[in-house]
Design a protein around this motif. Structure first.
Motif, PDB file in Angstrom:
ATOM      1  N   MET A   1      53.848  34.149  23.774  1.00  0.00           N
ATOM      2  CA  MET A   1      54.034  35.687  24.153  1.00  0.00           C
ATOM      3  C   MET A   1      53.326  36.419  24.744  1.00  0.00           C
ATOM      4  O   MET A   1      52.345  35.778  25.894  1.00  0.00           O
ATOM      5  CB  MET A   1      53.627  36.849  23.106  1.00  0.00           C
ATOM      6  N   PRO A   2      54.574  36.204  26.451  1.00  0.00           N
ATOM      7  CA  PRO A   2      53.840  36.003  27.863  1.00  0.00           C
ATOM      8  C   PRO A   2      53.057  37.347  27.673  1.00  0.00           C
ATOM      9  O   PRO A   2      53.194  38.256  27.455  1.00  0.00           O
ATOM     10  CB  PRO A   2      54.912  35.627  28.619  1.00  0.00           C
ATOM     11  N   ALA A   3      52.412  36.930  28.764  1.00  0.00           N
ATOM     12  CA  ALA A   3      50.796  38.435  29.204  1.00  0.00           C
ATOM     13  C   ALA A   3      51.027  38.681  30.428  1.00  0.00           C
ATOM     14  O   ALA A   3      50.947  37.322  31.420  1.00  0.00           O
ATOM     15  CB  ALA A   3      49.761  39.113  28.107  1.00  0.00           C
ATOM     16  N   ALA A   4      51.249  40.054  31.197  1.00  0.00           N
ATOM     17  CA  ALA A   4      50.544  39.715  32.536  1.00  0.00           C
ATOM     18  C   ALA A   4      49.068  40.734  32.842  1.00  0.00           C
ATOM     19  O   ALA A   4      49.073  41.886  32.216  1.00  0.00           O
ATOM     20  CB  ALA A   4      51.491  40.591  33.759  1.00  0.00           C
ATOM     21  N   ALA A   5      47.858  40.524  33.944  1.00  0.00           N
ATOM     22  CA  ALA A   5      47.340  41.339  33.958  1.00  0.00           C
ATOM     23  C   ALA A   5      46.906  41.621  35.516  1.00  0.00           C
ATOM     24  O   ALA A   5      46.882  40.643  36.246  1.00  0.00           O
ATOM     25  CB  ALA A   5      45.854  40.647  33.264  1.00  0.00           C
ATOM     26  N   VAL A   6      45.748  42.506  35.853  1.00  0.00           N
ATOM     27  CA  VAL A   6      45.548  42.409  36.893  1.00  0.00           C
ATOM     28  C   VAL A   6      43.982  42.458  38.003  1.00  0.00           C
ATOM     29  O   VAL A   6      43.465  43.605  37.353  1.00  0.00           O
ATOM     30  CB  VAL A   6      46.643  44.184  38.354  1.00  0.00           C
ATOM     31  N   LEU A   7      44.294  42.423  38.099  1.00  0.00           N
ATOM     32  CA  LEU A   7      42.148  41.934  38.711  1.00  0.00           C
ATOM     33  C   LEU A   7      42.457  43.596  39.875  1.00  0.00           C
ATOM     34  O   LEU A   7      42.321  42.643  41.232  1.00  0.00           O
ATOM     35  CB  LEU A   7      41.232  40.750  38.786  1.00  0.00           C
ATOM     36  N   PHE A   8      41.572  44.298  39.437  1.00  0.00           N
ATOM     37  CA  PHE A   8      41.394  45.029  40.756  1.00  0.00           C
ATOM     38  C   PHE A   8      40.008  44.680  41.224  1.00  0.00           C
ATOM     39  O   PHE A   8      38.770  44.135  40.633  1.00  0.00           O
ATOM     40  CB  PHE A   8      41.059  45.847  40.242  1.00  0.00           C
ATOM     41  N   VAL A   9      39.328  44.822  42.781  1.00  0.00           N
ATOM     42  CA  VAL A   9      38.312  44.773  42.925  1.00  0.00           C
ATOM     43  C   VAL A   9      37.822  45.494  43.815  1.00  0.00           C
ATOM     44  O   VAL A   9      38.337  45.789  45.145  1.00  0.00           O
ATOM     45  CB  VAL A   9      38.037  42.881  43.285  1.00  0.00           C
ATOM     46  N   SER A  10      36.712  45.999  44.059  1.00  0.00           N
ATOM     47  CA  SER A  10      36.250  47.617  44.640  1.00  0.00           C
ATOM     48  C   SER A  10      34.488  47.045  45.122  1.00  0.00           C
ATOM     49  O   SER A  10      33.591  47.422  43.996  1.00  0.00           O
ATOM     50  CB  SER A  10      36.202  48.298  44.255  1.00  0.00           C
ATOM     51  N   GLY A  11      34.659  46.457  46.764  1.00  0.00           N
ATOM     52  CA  GLY A  11      33.240  46.282  46.574  1.00  0.00           C
ATOM     53  C   GLY A  11      32.958  44.434  46.206  1.00  0.00           C
ATOM     54  O   GLY A  11      33.632  43.474  45.627  1.00  0.00           O
ATOM     55  N   ALA A  42      52.801  43.474  35.008  1.00  0.00           N
ATOM     56  CA  ALA A  42      51.703  44.033  35.376  1.00  0.00           C
ATOM     57  C   ALA A  42      51.437  45.290  36.499  1.00  0.00           C
ATOM     58  O   ALA A  42      50.932  46.431  36.538  1.00  0.00           O
ATOM     59  CB  ALA A  42      51.068  42.928  36.863  1.00  0.00           C
ATOM     60  N   GLU A  43      52.916  45.330  37.378  1.00  0.00           N
ATOM     61  CA  GLU A  43      52.692  46.393  38.243  1.00  0.00           C
ATOM     62  C   GLU A  43      53.356  47.941  37.347  1.00  0.00           C
ATOM     63  O   GLU A  43      52.810  49.114  36.975  1.00  0.00           O
ATOM     64  CB  GLU A  43      53.563  46.802  39.074  1.00  0.00           C
ATOM     65  N   ARG A  44      53.763  47.572  36.230  1.00  0.00           N
ATOM     66  CA  ARG A  44      54.534  48.569  35.002  1.00  0.00           C
ATOM     67  C   ARG A  44      53.300  48.623  33.862  1.00  0.00           C
ATOM     68  O   ARG A  44      52.953  50.171  33.851  1.00  0.00           O
ATOM     69  CB  ARG A  44      55.244  48.075  34.335  1.00  0.00           C
ATOM     70  N   GLU A  45      52.234  48.213  33.772  1.00  0.00           N
ATOM     71  CA  GLU A  45      51.409  48.138  33.168  1.00  0.00           C
ATOM     72  C   GLU A  45      50.237  48.736  34.164  1.00  0.00           C
ATOM     73  O   GLU A  45      49.461  49.703  32.802  1.00  0.00           O
ATOM     74  CB  GLU A  45      50.601  46.506  31.951  1.00  0.00           C
ATOM     75  N   VAL A  46      50.344  48.424  34.850  1.00  0.00           N
ATOM     76  CA  VAL A  46      48.853  49.294  35.619  1.00  0.00           C
ATOM     77  C   VAL A  46      49.136  51.085  35.970  1.00  0.00           C
ATOM     78  O   VAL A  46      48.355  51.969  35.548  1.00  0.00           O
ATOM     79  CB  VAL A  46      48.584  48.340  36.913  1.00  0.00           C
ATOM     80  N   ASN A  47      50.313  50.998  36.045  1.00  0.00           N
ATOM     81  CA  ASN A  47      50.921  52.438  35.431  1.00  0.00           C
ATOM     82  C   ASN A  47      51.086  53.454  34.314  1.00  0.00           C
ATOM     83  O   ASN A  47      50.557  54.431  34.511  1.00  0.00           O
ATOM     84  CB  ASN A  47      52.233  52.750  36.468  1.00  0.00           C
ATOM     85  N   GLU A  48      50.782  52.525  33.374  1.00  0.00           N
ATOM     86  CA  GLU A  48      51.213  53.043  31.626  1.00  0.00           C
ATOM     87  C   GLU A  48      49.846  53.142  32.077  1.00  0.00           C
ATOM     88  O   GLU A  48      49.394  54.631  31.308  1.00  0.00           O
ATOM     89  CB  GLU A  48      51.584  52.141  30.995  1.00  0.00           C
ATOM     90  N   GLU A  49      48.550  51.966  32.574  1.00  0.00           N
ATOM     91  CA  GLU A  49      47.567  52.094  31.434  1.00  0.00           C
ATOM     92  C   GLU A  49      46.319  53.459  32.658  1.00  0.00           C
ATOM     93  O   GLU A  49      45.536  53.847  32.308  1.00  0.00           O
ATOM     94  CB  GLU A  49      47.338  51.260  31.255  1.00  0.00           C
ATOM     95  N   ASP A  69      51.668  32.236  27.878  1.00  0.00           N
ATOM     96  CA  ASP A  69      52.131  32.490  29.255  1.00  0.00           C
ATOM     97  C   ASP A  69      51.210  33.149  29.960  1.00  0.00           C
ATOM     98  O   ASP A  69      51.569  34.036  29.430  1.00  0.00           O
ATOM     99  CB  ASP A  69      52.838  32.732  30.173  1.00  0.00           C
ATOM    100  N   HIS A  70      50.152  33.470  30.173  1.00  0.00           N
ATOM    101  CA  HIS A  70      48.839  34.918  30.940  1.00  0.00           C
ATOM    102  C   HIS A  70      49.026  34.713  32.449  1.00  0.00           C
ATOM    103  O   HIS A  70      48.735  33.373  33.213  1.00  0.00           O
ATOM    104  CB  HIS A  70      47.574  34.457  29.862  1.00  0.00           C
ATOM    105  N   TYR A  71      49.655  35.577  32.897  1.00  0.00           N
ATOM    106  CA  TYR A  71      49.083  35.563  35.150  1.00  0.00           C
ATOM    107  C   TYR A  71      48.121  36.601  35.084  1.00  0.00           C
ATOM    108  O   TYR A  71      48.504  37.932  34.027  1.00  0.00           O
ATOM    109  CB  TYR A  71      50.902  36.056  34.916  1.00  0.00           C
ATOM    110  N   VAL A  72      47.299  36.617  36.286  1.00  0.00           N
ATOM    111  CA  VAL A  72      46.266  37.209  36.352  1.00  0.00           C
ATOM    112  C   VAL A  72      46.213  37.519  37.638  1.00  0.00           C
ATOM    113  O   VAL A  72      46.376  36.644  38.637  1.00  0.00           O
ATOM    114  CB  VAL A  72      44.958  37.144  36.299  1.00  0.00           C
TER     115      VAL A  72
END
Length: 144
Positions: A1-11, A42-49, A69-72
């Motif tokens: 099952m494919p998944a997507a995630a976002v890594l935000f970096v602040s400082g 990834a954009e949808r999940e950030v909006n939902e979460e 498949d996992h995408y970051v």
């Protein structure tokens, strides 16, 4: 099952979520729905979460394994200037801003490898594609 995630970096910190239905900490993200691209998921999940709409940046990691498949992606916009509205009471139990080393330690075991590799890829301006283990894989490819 494919998944997507976002890594935000602040400082030198990244946000990780504690889900209400699962132990451990994770990056914002989730399952890619039928007909959806990894980036759109990834954009949808950030909006939902997190309750914010963002345009994400480059693909940092594509972890390819049989049947998975996992995408970051890197977060294309800084979250620090946005008013976050996490889905508390629903899917999200807590949101933590953690230093890089703590984020790697506190993330789920397989996810911690992805966080570490994604942080290195973001720093070096690369995309890492792996067909086996992310760390020290003979089948690991780097793209600039």
């Amino acid at each position: 099952m494919p998944a997507a995630a976002v890594l935000f970096v602040s400082g030198s910190r990244v946000p990780l979520l504690e889900r209400s239905w699962s132990p451990g900490l994770v990056r914002p993200g989730g399952i890619i729905e039928a007909g959806e691209t990894a980036r759109a998921a990834a954009e949808r999940e950030v909006n939902e979460e997190l309750g914010v709409s963002v345009t994400i940046g480059q693909l940092l990691v594509h972890d390819r394994r049989p049947g998975f498949d996992h995408y970051v992606f890197i977060g294309g916009e800084a979250l620090s200037g946005l008013e976050l509205a996490p889905d508390y009471g629903g899917e999200i139990a807590a949101l933590y801003w953690l230093p890089f080393d703590v984020a790697v330690q506190r993330h789920s075991p397989r996810g911690s490898q992805r966080v570490k590799v994604a942080l290195d890829a973001a720093r070096d301006g690369m995309t890492v594609v792996s067909e086996r283990e992310l760390v020290d894989s003979p089948r690991r490819s780097l793209y600039r």
